[in-house]
Design an enzyme around this catalytic site. Structure first.
Site, PDB file in Angstrom:
ATOM      1  N   GLU A  66     -16.164   5.856  48.953  1.00 51.57           N
ATOM      2  CA  GLU A  66     -16.032   6.538  50.241  1.00 51.57           C
ATOM      3  C   GLU A  66     -17.267   6.309  51.115  1.00 51.57           C
ATOM      4  O   GLU A  66     -17.804   7.229  51.726  1.00 51.57           O
ATOM      5  CB  GLU A  66     -15.780   8.042  50.023  1.00 51.57           C
ATOM      6  CG  GLU A  66     -14.446   8.321  49.337  1.00 51.57           C
ATOM      7  CD  GLU A  66     -14.196   9.804  49.109  1.00 51.57           C
ATOM      8  OE1 GLU A  66     -15.177  10.534  48.863  1.00 51.57           O
ATOM      9  OE2 GLU A  66     -13.038  10.221  49.176  1.00 51.57           O
ATOM     10  N   GLU A 124      -6.966   8.289  45.625  1.00 50.40           N
ATOM     11  CA  GLU A 124      -7.231   9.700  45.293  1.00 50.40           C
ATOM     12  C   GLU A 124      -6.156  10.554  45.950  1.00 50.40           C
ATOM     13  O   GLU A 124      -6.311  10.983  47.096  1.00 50.40           O
ATOM     14  CB  GLU A 124      -8.621  10.151  45.761  1.00 50.40           C
ATOM     15  CG  GLU A 124      -9.780   9.556  45.009  1.00 50.40           C
ATOM     16  CD  GLU A 124     -11.119  10.184  45.399  1.00 50.40           C
ATOM     17  OE1 GLU A 124     -11.120  11.153  46.194  1.00 50.40           O
ATOM     18  OE2 GLU A 124     -12.159   9.701  44.918  1.00 50.40           O
TER      19      GLU A 124
END
Length: 659
Positions: free
Chosen positions: A182, A262
């Site tokens: 991320e 995710e």
């Protein structure tokens, strides 16, 4: 728009065929918008599990349950700081044996998506980065800063050669490897850093392994978090519009498989907030929507586990938000590894797209309520035990002695090297203390006959400071909370501040989260000077048998301020999982048989119990309990062992709980 619509068409997912005797492969197919495993179109349904949050004796149980849920794949983080506690000092033994974990996944027939960082987030202490990086105070983490890259390179040259034999191309079961994590959510947006990582991963793992990134669906995040040569995937939860979310992936990857790396089955808990939960029906429906599009999905988390010891991290969202010890995550497998209603709903969805494994879902692990541990003073114990006993009707003679030691009385035991002298306070990092606790000691410079203001600058207490004057507890200073106390005393009186690190920030703009006293304390605006600083190594002392082998004070009553309380109990011939509750206790740390079970904080909540794995307990000899209570034990200190967790109680309502 036409390109986006075309890209969202589900690829043809053929049944898994036996690999040809030719080279094993796992590749991207940009024409059919899918993965190809050994040349055959492939889609994975995966779940996250973190070996560092699961006791090693439970690894097989959790992996079996994940396999029987219909998963083909598990997603695994590698926390750098878990394996390199000091520069050049590596630990891959016991609970940290990542290769043994990978071997076990292969034995279970599971594929692996590996996420080795170097930054992982995961609500883990400092996002997996080692605290010793901050020994260089001006280091710029997650960037092309030469000091940071040198440390990263050293680590990757140790880790990735261990990983390479486990890659699918070399006969292992790792099908893809994530680079960073991320990164688009981090302020640096340093493409040179990503290019450096890409080069290192390629050099150490080879040209064939599939490397990818994961970012949220924001366009700015995808701009900064992606790089040519790394396949871009996205993450989003069940509340998102699936078409729009995958449309964001198509913005940076017009062709190739749709991937949610995710898919959030629940959420984490912060101290002082309600226990997070997400509807099973909502999670199941979102999963079905993605699978209908032919997407590959990883469910984060499938089994959350526990932030044992000091490993829980923190977020910064306008203020510091430390994560609870439990990482239950409202996941399909509970913190203790038990199948939930959510798991059954997910399993039903999976069955619509592929056959489920033959056989029953393994049951929940057995739990035992070892009952209320009542600590009371008795004149004598017929078996020769010490002065206090525990009555549990299930045990033949479970004697528990309660003793205590004021923390300030045992600094010589907890700090063998002695104190560090400094005119002003030093941070944890400056004295090379990664976790836990440090005592800062000075003396009052003058008589204070009327209450004076002891104060800390804003954001200078990281994270909680327990203040004692002449060994009498005065109160607590807290990051983003109370920074002022009123004190009285005489010149020369000893002022001690026990500083607790509650976990370094793991997500946000700044993960350079220094700990300790970051600024000087003042007395009526006059800075205090001449400090003695004691870095405490409590865990080593407890693991070596202290304080159970030491002469301590006996007491039937709790007292205010930081102190250790010890006891020992016997189980009735079984060592099953259990949960320990802390009725009337404030905040602290618990060890059983030297194993650090983590932080408890029932006054703040929501978590009211700590998970005790059965593998920690003994059956043939006493189980030693060590409690470090920081604010004040109850008048009659006792613990209560339950067969279920208590999560969702917070702030004032938690103090009323009497179970």
């Amino acid at each position: 728009a036409a390109r986006l619509g075309e890209g969202l068409q589900p690829p043809s997912i053929a049944p898994l065929l036996q690999a040809s005797p030719l080279a094993r492969s796992f590749e991207l197919d940009y024409e059919e918008n899918c993965f190809r495993k050994d040349g055959v179109p492939f889609r994975y349904i995966s779940g996250s599990i973190h070996y560092a949050r699961v006791p090693r004796p439970a690894w097989r149980d959790r992996l079996l349950k994940m396999s029987m849920s219909g998963l083909s794949t598990v997603q695994v983080y590698v926390p750098w700081n878990y394996h390199e506690p000091l520069p050049g000092v590596y630990d891959f033994s016991g609970e940290r044996d990542v290769e043994a974990f990978l071997d076990m996944t292969a034995e279970m027939g599971l594929l692996v998506i590996l996420r080795p960082g170097p930054y992982i987030c995961a609500e883990w202490e400092m996002g997996g980065l080692p605290a010793w990086l901050l020994w260089k105070p001006d280091i710029i983490l997650r960037s092309s800063d030469p000091a940071y890259l040198a440390a990263v390179d050293s680590w990757l040259h140790v880790l990735l050669p261990k990983i390479k034999p486990h890659l699918y191309q070399y006969g292992g079961n790792i099908i893809s490897v994530q680079v960073e994590n991320e990164y688009g959510s981090y302020y640096a947006c340093d493409y040179e850093y990503l290019r450096h990582l890409l080069g290192s991963f390629r050099a150490l793992l080879g040209s064939k392994v599939l490397l990818f990134t994961t970012d949220s669906t924001g366009i700015e995040e995808l701009r900064c978090g992606t790089l040519q040569g790394l396949y871009a995937t996205v993450d989003f939860g069940p509340g998102s519009n699936v078409t729009e979310a995958f449309g964001a992936q198509r913005f940076v990857e017009p062709k190739g498989p749709l991937v949610n790396s995710e898919y959030y089955t629940g959420w984490l808990d912060y101290w002082g907030e309600a226990h997070a939960n997400t509807s099973s029906a909502l999670v199941a429906q979102g999963l079905e929507n993605m699978l209908q599009l032919g997407a590959s999905v990883n469910m984060y988390m499938f089994h959350g586990g526990t932030n044992f010891a000091y490993w829980s991290g923190a977020d910064f969202k306008d203020q510091y938000k430390p994560v609870t010890t439990s990482y239950d995550y409202d996941a399909p497998l509970s913190e203790a590894g038990d199948p939930t209603e959510k798991l059954l709903a997910i399993r039903t969805v999976i069955s619509k797209f592929q056959p489920l494994p033959v056989g029953p879902m393994p049951p929940a692990t057995p739990k035992y309520a070892y009952d209320r541990v009542t600590l009371r003073k008795v004149s004598a114990c017929p078996k020769g035990c010490a002065a206090l006993s525990w009555h549990c009707p299930a045990a033949p003679h479970p004697c528990l002695s309660l003793q205590y030691a004021d923390l300030l009385d045992v600094l010589d035991v907890l700090c063998h090297s002695g104190p560090i002298q400094s005119q002003f306070p030093l941070t944890f990092e400056a004295i090379k203390q990664a976790h836990g606790f440090v005592v800062y000691r000075t003396q009052l410079p003058r008589n204070i006959l009327d209450p004076a203001t002891l104060s800390a600058p804003s954001h200078a207490v990281c994270d909680r400071g327990y203040v004692m004057l002449q060994k009498e507890y005065q109160g607590t200073l807290e990051r983003d909370g109370q920074t002022v106390l009123r004190v009285m005393g005489r010149a020369g009186d000893t002022l001690d501040v026990l500083l607790e690190n509650m976990g370094r920030i793991s997500f946000g703009a700044n993960v350079s989260d220094f700990k300790g006293l970051l600024g000087n304390l003042s007395l009526d605006s006059s800075p205090l000077r001449n400090w003695l600083i004691y870095p405490l190594d409590i865990d080593s002392a407890v693991q070596q048998g202290w304080p159970h082998a030491a002469p301590l004070k006996s007491s039937s009553r709790g007292r205010a301020g930081p102190a250790f309380y010890t006891g020992a109990f016997k189980t009735p011939g079984i060592a099953w999982d259990t949960f320990v509750k802390f009725p009337g206790w404030g905040k602290g740390q618990l060890w059983i048989n030297g194993f650090n079970l983590g932080r408890y904080w029932p006054r703040r909540g929501p978590q009211q119990t700590l998970f005790v794995p059965g593998s920690v307990l003994h059956t043939g000899c006493p189980n030693n309990i060590t409690v470090l209570e920081l604010e004040g034990a109850p008048l009659i200190p006792f613990l209560h062992f339950l067969d279920r967790p208590l999560f969702n109680r917070t702030l004032s309502c938690s103090t009323a709980a009497t179970e």
